[in-house]
Design a protein around this motif. Sequence first.
Motif, PDB file in Angstrom:
ATOM      1  N   ASN A  18       0.846  -1.192   0.000  1.00  0.00           N
ATOM      2  CA  ASN A  18       0.000   0.000   0.000  1.00  0.00           C
ATOM      3  C   ASN A  18       0.878   1.238   0.000  1.00  0.00           C
ATOM      4  O   ASN A  18       1.804   1.339   0.802  1.00  0.00           O
ATOM      5  N   ILE A  19       0.549   2.164  -0.889  1.00  0.00           N
ATOM      6  CA  ILE A  19       1.271   3.436  -0.969  1.00  0.00           C
ATOM      7  C   ILE A  19       0.273   4.552  -0.701  1.00  0.00           C
ATOM      8  O   ILE A  19      -0.741   4.667  -1.400  1.00  0.00           O
ATOM      9  N   LEU A  20       0.540   5.372   0.306  1.00  0.00           N
ATOM     10  CA  LEU A  20      -0.324   6.513   0.608  1.00  0.00           C
ATOM     11  C   LEU A  20       0.035   7.672  -0.312  1.00  0.00           C
ATOM     12  O   LEU A  20       1.213   8.029  -0.439  1.00  0.00           O
ATOM     13  N   VAL A  21      -0.985   8.247  -0.950  1.00  0.00           N
ATOM     14  CA  VAL A  21      -0.789   9.371  -1.861  1.00  0.00           C
ATOM     15  C   VAL A  21      -1.693  10.519  -1.408  1.00  0.00           C
ATOM     16  O   VAL A  21      -2.876  10.561  -1.742  1.00  0.00           O
ATOM     17  N   PRO A  22      -1.142  11.458  -0.616  1.00  0.00           N
ATOM     18  CA  PRO A  22      -1.943  12.610  -0.182  1.00  0.00           C
ATOM     19  C   PRO A  22      -2.109  13.618  -1.315  1.00  0.00           C
ATOM     20  O   PRO A  22      -1.161  13.881  -2.057  1.00  0.00           O
ATOM     21  N   THR A  23      -3.307  14.166  -1.448  1.00  0.00           N
ATOM     22  CA  THR A  23      -3.557  15.216  -2.435  1.00  0.00           C
ATOM     23  C   THR A  23      -4.265  16.375  -1.741  1.00  0.00           C
ATOM     24  O   THR A  23      -5.019  16.170  -0.806  1.00  0.00           O
ATOM     25  N   ASP A  24      -3.985  17.574  -2.217  1.00  0.00           N
ATOM     26  CA  ASP A  24      -4.627  18.748  -1.613  1.00  0.00           C
ATOM     27  C   ASP A  24      -5.492  19.501  -2.619  1.00  0.00           C
ATOM     28  O   ASP A  24      -5.999  20.572  -2.330  1.00  0.00           O
ATOM     29  N   GLY A  25      -5.645  18.946  -3.798  1.00  0.00           N
ATOM     30  CA  GLY A  25      -6.471  19.593  -4.810  1.00  0.00           C
ATOM     31  C   GLY A  25      -5.714  20.533  -5.724  1.00  0.00           C
ATOM     32  O   GLY A  25      -6.296  21.112  -6.627  1.00  0.00           O
ATOM     33  N   ALA A  31      -0.251  16.234 -10.089  1.00  0.00           N
ATOM     34  CA  ALA A  31       0.861  15.785 -10.926  1.00  0.00           C
ATOM     35  C   ALA A  31       1.680  14.725 -10.191  1.00  0.00           C
ATOM     36  O   ALA A  31       2.070  13.703 -10.776  1.00  0.00           O
ATOM     37  N   ALA A  32       1.934  14.946  -8.918  1.00  0.00           N
ATOM     38  CA  ALA A  32       2.678  13.958  -8.127  1.00  0.00           C
ATOM     39  C   ALA A  32       1.862  12.673  -7.997  1.00  0.00           C
ATOM     40  O   ALA A  32       2.415  11.569  -8.067  1.00  0.00           O
ATOM     41  N   ALA A  33       0.553  12.802  -7.818  1.00  0.00           N
ATOM     42  CA  ALA A  33      -0.301  11.624  -7.686  1.00  0.00           C
ATOM     43  C   ALA A  33      -0.299  10.793  -8.964  1.00  0.00           C
ATOM     44  O   ALA A  33      -0.307   9.555  -8.909  1.00  0.00           O
ATOM     45  N   LEU A  34      -0.276  11.451 -10.114  1.00  0.00           N
ATOM     46  CA  LEU A  34      -0.224  10.724 -11.386  1.00  0.00           C
ATOM     47  C   LEU A  34       1.091   9.946 -11.507  1.00  0.00           C
ATOM     48  O   LEU A  34       1.108   8.821 -12.021  1.00  0.00           O
ATOM     49  N   LYS A  35       2.169  10.537 -11.029  1.00  0.00           N
ATOM     50  CA  LYS A  35       3.448   9.820 -11.019  1.00  0.00           C
ATOM     51  C   LYS A  35       3.404   8.661 -10.022  1.00  0.00           C
ATOM     52  O   LYS A  35       3.996   7.603 -10.259  1.00  0.00           O
ATOM     53  N   ALA A  36       2.697   8.845  -8.931  1.00  0.00           N
ATOM     54  CA  ALA A  36       2.558   7.771  -7.939  1.00  0.00           C
ATOM     55  C   ALA A  36       1.819   6.585  -8.542  1.00  0.00           C
ATOM     56  O   ALA A  36       2.131   5.428  -8.229  1.00  0.00           O
ATOM     57  N   VAL A  37       0.858   6.850  -9.419  1.00  0.00           N
ATOM     58  CA  VAL A  37       0.129   5.775 -10.093  1.00  0.00           C
ATOM     59  C   VAL A  37       1.095   4.938 -10.928  1.00  0.00           C
ATOM     60  O   VAL A  37       1.085   3.701 -10.871  1.00  0.00           O
ATOM     61  N   GLU A  38       1.948   5.603 -11.701  1.00  0.00           N
ATOM     62  CA  GLU A  38       2.927   4.886 -12.521  1.00  0.00           C
ATOM     63  C   GLU A  38       3.901   4.100 -11.644  1.00  0.00           C
ATOM     64  O   GLU A  38       4.254   2.965 -11.959  1.00  0.00           O
ATOM     65  N   PHE A  39       4.305   4.691 -10.546  1.00  0.00           N
ATOM     66  CA  PHE A  39       5.216   4.046  -9.611  1.00  0.00           C
ATOM     67  C   PHE A  39       4.554   2.807  -9.004  1.00  0.00           C
ATOM     68  O   PHE A  39       5.163   1.736  -8.920  1.00  0.00           O
ATOM     69  N   ALA A  40       3.298   2.935  -8.585  1.00  0.00           N
ATOM     70  CA  ALA A  40       2.564   1.812  -7.990  1.00  0.00           C
ATOM     71  C   ALA A  40       2.394   0.683  -9.004  1.00  0.00           C
ATOM     72  O   ALA A  40       2.489  -0.500  -8.645  1.00  0.00           O
ATOM     73  N   LYS A  41       2.159   1.044 -10.249  1.00  0.00           N
ATOM     74  CA  LYS A  41       2.015   0.013 -11.285  1.00  0.00           C
ATOM     75  C   LYS A  41       3.304  -0.803 -11.407  1.00  0.00           C
ATOM     76  O   LYS A  41       3.264  -2.029 -11.486  1.00  0.00           O
ATOM     77  N   ARG A  42       4.428  -0.126 -11.416  1.00  0.00           N
ATOM     78  CA  ARG A  42       5.720  -0.827 -11.521  1.00  0.00           C
ATOM     79  C   ARG A  42       5.962  -1.765 -10.345  1.00  0.00           C
ATOM     80  O   ARG A  42       6.563  -2.813 -10.489  1.00  0.00           O
ATOM     81  N   LEU A  43       5.497  -1.352  -9.165  1.00  0.00           N
ATOM     82  CA  LEU A  43       5.711  -2.159  -7.961  1.00  0.00           C
ATOM     83  C   LEU A  43       4.596  -3.176  -7.720  1.00  0.00           C
ATOM     84  O   LEU A  43       4.712  -4.009  -6.822  1.00  0.00           O
ATOM     85  N   GLY A  44       3.518  -3.068  -8.472  1.00  0.00           N
ATOM     86  CA  GLY A  44       2.367  -3.933  -8.232  1.00  0.00           C
ATOM     87  C   GLY A  44       1.687  -3.601  -6.914  1.00  0.00           C
ATOM     88  O   GLY A  44       1.177  -4.480  -6.227  1.00  0.00           O
ATOM     89  N   ALA A  45       1.681  -2.318  -6.568  1.00  0.00           N
ATOM     90  CA  ALA A  45       1.145  -1.874  -5.282  1.00  0.00           C
ATOM     91  C   ALA A  45      -0.246  -1.267  -5.445  1.00  0.00           C
ATOM     92  O   ALA A  45      -0.663  -0.901  -6.537  1.00  0.00           O
ATOM     93  N   ARG A  46      -0.924  -1.147  -4.340  1.00  0.00           N
ATOM     94  CA  ARG A  46      -2.224  -0.498  -4.242  1.00  0.00           C
ATOM     95  C   ARG A  46      -2.009   0.912  -3.708  1.00  0.00           C
ATOM     96  O   ARG A  46      -1.129   1.140  -2.878  1.00  0.00           O
ATOM     97  N   ILE A  47      -2.814   1.847  -4.170  1.00  0.00           N
ATOM     98  CA  ILE A  47      -2.723   3.229  -3.700  1.00  0.00           C
ATOM     99  C   ILE A  47      -3.861   3.524  -2.729  1.00  0.00           C
ATOM    100  O   ILE A  47      -4.993   3.090  -2.942  1.00  0.00           O
ATOM    101  N   VAL A  48      -3.546   4.277  -1.691  1.00  0.00           N
ATOM    102  CA  VAL A  48      -4.558   4.840  -0.805  1.00  0.00           C
ATOM    103  C   VAL A  48      -4.456   6.347  -0.995  1.00  0.00           C
ATOM    104  O   VAL A  48      -3.470   6.972  -0.601  1.00  0.00           O
ATOM    105  N   ALA A  49      -5.460   6.930  -1.663  1.00  0.00           N
ATOM    106  CA  ALA A  49      -5.466   8.366  -1.933  1.00  0.00           C
ATOM    107  C   ALA A  49      -6.127   9.075  -0.757  1.00  0.00           C
ATOM    108  O   ALA A  49      -7.223   8.713  -0.345  1.00  0.00           O
TER     109      ALA A  49
END
Length: 181
Positions: A18-25, A31-49
């Motif tokens: 699980n990777i926590l991805v905080p967003t503030d709107g 932009a950072a969250a979109l990069k986190a999605v790509e990063f999570a895909k590479r790791l096979g991880a789940r995101i908690v936004a």
Amino acid sequence: MVSGKVVAFQRGGPRFGNILVPTDGSGLSMAAALKAVEFAKRLGARIVALHCIPPYQYPIYLGGIPFEYPSEADYDQQCRAIAQRYLDLLVKAAGGHGVEVGTRIVFHGNAAQAIVEAAKEENCGLVFMGSHGRGGWSSAFLGSVTLKALTLTQVPILVDRPSAGEIKHAQAMMEHGAIEP
């Protein structure tokens, strides 16, 4: 100076389920969250936004509360609706990459503390967040949620500083989704 554990990202290395991805709107956090999605895909991880909202506060005026000021219930409802629109954009982007996303909206007076608590409660092995990259007096006066989170947690935090082009892309995506960045 902030110091902590250095975590190497390599095959056979630590797994982050699980990777926590905080967003503030903001465009920057999206932009950072979109990069986190790509990063999570590479790791096979789940995101908690995560989206953190400041708690409701009554305005303090000598003449009482202004008539047009929202009630606590209205504030809660409006803030949740806006936060959910931001999170839905991230869920949609992650779905396009085959990344599972859980969402979480919290009301908390200290965003950094909310990030640390959510990472622990959601059993996240990593926090992936954006930063404006302010330094010196600017960060001293404005504060930095990223810096505060770094000092409060033992969970590794990957700090991303999106480029102007990445932020512009995220803002365009938000505008297309009828969300004002």
